[in-house]
Enzyme design. Structure first.
Site, PDB file in Angstrom:
ATOM      1  NE  ARG A 106      -0.966  -0.272   4.912  1.00 14.77           N
ATOM      2  CZ  ARG A 106      -0.794   0.750   5.762  1.00 14.77           C
ATOM      3  NH1 ARG A 106      -1.135   1.969   5.407  1.00 14.77           N
ATOM      4  NH2 ARG A 106      -0.293   0.526   6.958  1.00 14.77           N
ATOM      5  CB  ILE A 147       5.367   5.394  -1.083  1.00  8.88           C
ATOM      6  CG1 ILE A 147       4.879   6.834  -0.856  1.00  8.88           C
ATOM      7  CG2 ILE A 147       6.655   5.381  -1.892  1.00  8.88           C
ATOM      8  CD1 ILE A 147       5.806   7.691   0.012  1.00  8.88           C
ATOM      9  N   GLY A 180       7.909   1.733   6.692  1.00 10.29           N
ATOM     10  CA  GLY A 180       8.189   2.731   7.717  1.00 10.29           C
ATOM     11  C   GLY A 180       6.944   3.065   8.514  1.00 10.29           C
ATOM     12  CG  ASP A 228       4.653  11.982  14.165  1.00 17.76           C
ATOM     13  OD1 ASP A 228       5.617  11.242  13.939  1.00 17.76           O
ATOM     14  OD2 ASP A 228       4.008  12.568  13.280  1.00 17.76           O
ATOM     15  CD  GLN A 279       7.717  13.442  11.771  1.00 18.33           C
ATOM     16  OE1 GLN A 279       8.499  13.950  10.979  1.00 18.33           O
ATOM     17  NE2 GLN A 279       6.734  12.639  11.397  1.00 18.33           N
ATOM     18  CE1 TYR A 325       8.851   8.488   9.134  1.00 21.65           C
ATOM     19  CE2 TYR A 325       9.477  10.758   8.647  1.00 21.65           C
ATOM     20  CZ  TYR A 325       8.991   9.522   8.228  1.00 21.65           C
ATOM     21  OH  TYR A 325       8.653   9.340   6.906  1.00 21.65           O
TER      22      TYR A 325
HETATM   23  N1  LIG Z   1       3.724   9.580   2.877  1.00 22.14           N
HETATM   24  C1  LIG Z   1       4.655  10.511   2.984  1.00 22.14           C
HETATM   25  O1  LIG Z   1       4.365  11.719   2.895  1.00 22.14           O
HETATM   26  C2  LIG Z   1       6.095  10.155   3.188  1.00 22.14           C
HETATM   27  C3  LIG Z   1       7.035  11.177   3.144  1.00 22.14           C
HETATM   28  C4  LIG Z   1       8.380  10.878   3.301  1.00 22.14           C
HETATM   29  C5  LIG Z   1       8.759   9.548   3.498  1.00 22.14           C
HETATM   30  N2  LIG Z   1       7.826   8.592   3.557  1.00 22.14           N
HETATM   31  C6  LIG Z   1       8.281   7.217   3.766  1.00 22.14           C
HETATM   32  O2  LIG Z   1       7.849   6.407   2.696  1.00 22.14           O
HETATM   33  C7  LIG Z   1       7.625   5.082   3.168  1.00 22.14           C
HETATM   34  C8  LIG Z   1       6.203   4.648   2.796  1.00 22.14           C
HETATM   35  O3  LIG Z   1       5.303   5.584   3.385  1.00 22.14           O
HETATM   36  P1  LIG Z   1       3.730   5.501   3.141  1.00 22.14           P
HETATM   37  O4  LIG Z   1       3.224   6.865   3.333  1.00 22.14           O
HETATM   38  O5  LIG Z   1       3.434   4.760   1.900  1.00 22.14           O
HETATM   39  O6  LIG Z   1       3.316   4.626   4.426  1.00 22.14           O
HETATM   40  P2  LIG Z   1       1.997   3.820   4.728  1.00 22.14           P
HETATM   41  O7  LIG Z   1       0.929   4.156   3.761  1.00 22.14           O
HETATM   42  O8  LIG Z   1       1.744   3.982   6.181  1.00 22.14           O
HETATM   43  O9  LIG Z   1       2.481   2.301   4.448  1.00 22.14           O
HETATM   44  C9  LIG Z   1       3.516   1.775   5.221  1.00 22.14           C
HETATM   45  C10 LIG Z   1       3.887   0.413   4.698  1.00 22.14           C
HETATM   46  O10 LIG Z   1       4.938  -0.106   5.533  1.00 22.14           O
HETATM   47  C11 LIG Z   1       4.551  -1.395   5.990  1.00 22.14           C
HETATM   48  N3  LIG Z   1       5.138  -1.672   7.289  1.00 22.14           N
HETATM   49  C12 LIG Z   1       5.004  -0.958   8.445  1.00 22.14           C
HETATM   50  N4  LIG Z   1       5.679  -1.556   9.436  1.00 22.14           N
HETATM   51  C13 LIG Z   1       6.235  -2.674   8.901  1.00 22.14           C
HETATM   52  C14 LIG Z   1       7.033  -3.712   9.426  1.00 22.14           C
HETATM   53  N5  LIG Z   1       7.422  -3.732  10.718  1.00 22.14           N
HETATM   54  N6  LIG Z   1       7.433  -4.698   8.589  1.00 22.14           N
HETATM   55  C15 LIG Z   1       7.063  -4.708   7.294  1.00 22.14           C
HETATM   56  N7  LIG Z   1       6.301  -3.755   6.740  1.00 22.14           N
HETATM   57  C16 LIG Z   1       5.887  -2.752   7.549  1.00 22.14           C
HETATM   58  C17 LIG Z   1       3.049  -1.372   6.049  1.00 22.14           C
HETATM   59  O11 LIG Z   1       2.549  -2.700   6.042  1.00 22.14           O
HETATM   60  P3  LIG Z   1       0.991  -2.984   6.436  1.00 22.14           P
HETATM   61  O12 LIG Z   1       0.180  -2.567   5.240  1.00 22.14           O
HETATM   62  O13 LIG Z   1       0.961  -4.454   6.670  1.00 22.14           O
HETATM   63  O14 LIG Z   1       0.701  -2.166   7.644  1.00 22.14           O
HETATM   64  C18 LIG Z   1       2.752  -0.576   4.780  1.00 22.14           C
HETATM   65  O15 LIG Z   1       2.799  -1.442   3.661  1.00 22.14           O
HETATM   66  C19 LIG Z   1       7.891   5.107   4.670  1.00 22.14           C
HETATM   67  O16 LIG Z   1       9.218   4.706   4.928  1.00 22.14           O
HETATM   68  C20 LIG Z   1       7.724   6.566   5.019  1.00 22.14           C
HETATM   69  O17 LIG Z   1       8.437   6.908   6.174  1.00 22.14           O
HETATM   70  C21 LIG Z   1       6.503   8.836   3.399  1.00 22.14           C
END
Ligand SMILES: NC(=O)c1ccc[n+]([C@@H]2O[C@H](COP(=O)([O-])OP(=O)(O)OC[C@H]3O[C@@H](n4cnc5c(N)ncnc54)[C@H](OP(=O)(O)O)[C@@H]3O)[C@@H](O)[C@H]2O)c1
Length: 240
Positions: A12, A14, A84, A88, A144, A147
């Site tokens: 799901r 990114i 990730g 927070d 954060q 983070y």
């Molecule tokens: N969204 C933003 O604005 C943003 C900005 C900068 C950086 N990021 C980084 O981009 C990455 C993806 O972010 P996102 O917004 O797509 O996050 P998200 O929608 O919350 O999805 C997080 C994903 O990580 C998985 N996950 C969480 N804990 C895990 C674990 N212990 N082992 C394996 N998988 C795990 C989740 O699995 P489940 O589906 O099973 O929960 C999910 O697939 C993260 O590293 C985040 O810090 C995001």
């Protein structure tokens, strides 16, 4: 490309967009996830991409998970460390658990996945590791410290491991996304998010596919001379 790729947190947000982008470029993709079985089931049904659950913060689980992927699909050529979480809070209210979980999963996950796959990439003379950092690891963010420290650590980890892989055809790069419209950002209170968007020069949140395209580039032959770099994909929010 015909390469075997693991995308952590690939079902799901990114990660989902990255899984699709690599699949569309010819990779055999396996999407790892942490706990949301229902979303993983829907993802696999819709895309045909295998989804396998393990906790990237668990060292042995990463060794076992990557070995299982290699047995079933072939040697792992590409790892995208995308999984990730956020926990927070200002320092005064942040528990040790909030600190530790974010470090264990966000930064520890990169170490665990690299330990499981980097040696094989080096031995075969080709590999790509892309670590997903954050603009908040570059610039810091109120509430954060966990983070921002983990993401900043990812950028250092990337530069150090890149030096170990460079002579062996293994590149290690990072992407620092700005704010992207996923569940993670949906959790930010609306008034706070409005203020954040007001500071993004392009005037909007990013889309997951805009991060995925940059990942796909770093995994391609076109990026063969890039290693140890951090690509900022943030709508101009932080020019680093
Ligand atoms: N969204 C933003 O604005 C943003 C900005 C900068 C950086 N990021 C980084 O981009 C990455 C993806 O972010 P996102 O917004 O797509 O996050 P998200 O929608 O919350 O999805 C997080 C994903 O990580 C998985 N996950 C969480 N804990 C895990 C674990 N212990 N082992 C394996 N998988 C795990 C989740 O699995 P489940 O589906 O099973 O929960 C999910 O697939 C993260 O590293 C985040 O810090 C995001």
């Amino acid at each position: 490309m015909g390469r075997v790729a693991i995308v952590t947190g690939g079902t799901r947000g990114i990660g989902e967009a990255i899984s699709l982008a690599l699949r569309d470029r010819g990779c055999t993709v396996v999407a790892n996830y942490g706990g949301n079985d229902e979303k993983a089931r829907i993802f696999t049904e819709a895309t045909g991409i295998a989804a396998i659950k393990w906790d990237v913060g668990d060292h042995q689980a990463c060794l076992d998970g990557c070995a299982a992927v290699a047995d079933q699909f072939g040697p792992v050529d590409i790892v995208i460390n995308n999984a990730g979480i956020t926990r927070d809070g200002v320092l005064a209210k942040m528990s040790f658990d909030d600190w530790n979980e974010v470090m264990r999963i966000n930064l520890g996950g990169c170490f665990n996945m690299a330990k499981a796959t980097f040696g094989g990439m080096r031995n075969r003379g080709w590999g790509r590791i892309v670590n997903i950092g954050s603009v908040n690891g570059q610039a810091g963010q109120y509430g954060q410290v966990n983070y921002a420290a983990a993401k900043s650590g990812i950028h250092g980890f990337t530069k150090a491991l890149a030096q170990e892989g460079a002579k062996f055809g293994v590149t290690v790069n990072a992407i620092a996304p700005g704010y992207v419209d996923t569940d993670m950002v949906a959790a930010v209170p609306a008034p706070v998010l409005e203020k954040i968007v007001a500071k993004i020069p392009v005037g909007r949140l990013g889309h997951a596919y805009e991060i995925a395209r940059a990942v796909a580039f770093l995994c391609s032959e076109n990026a063969s001379f890039m290693t140890g770099s951090t690509l900022s994909v943030n709508g101009g929010q932080h020019m680093y």
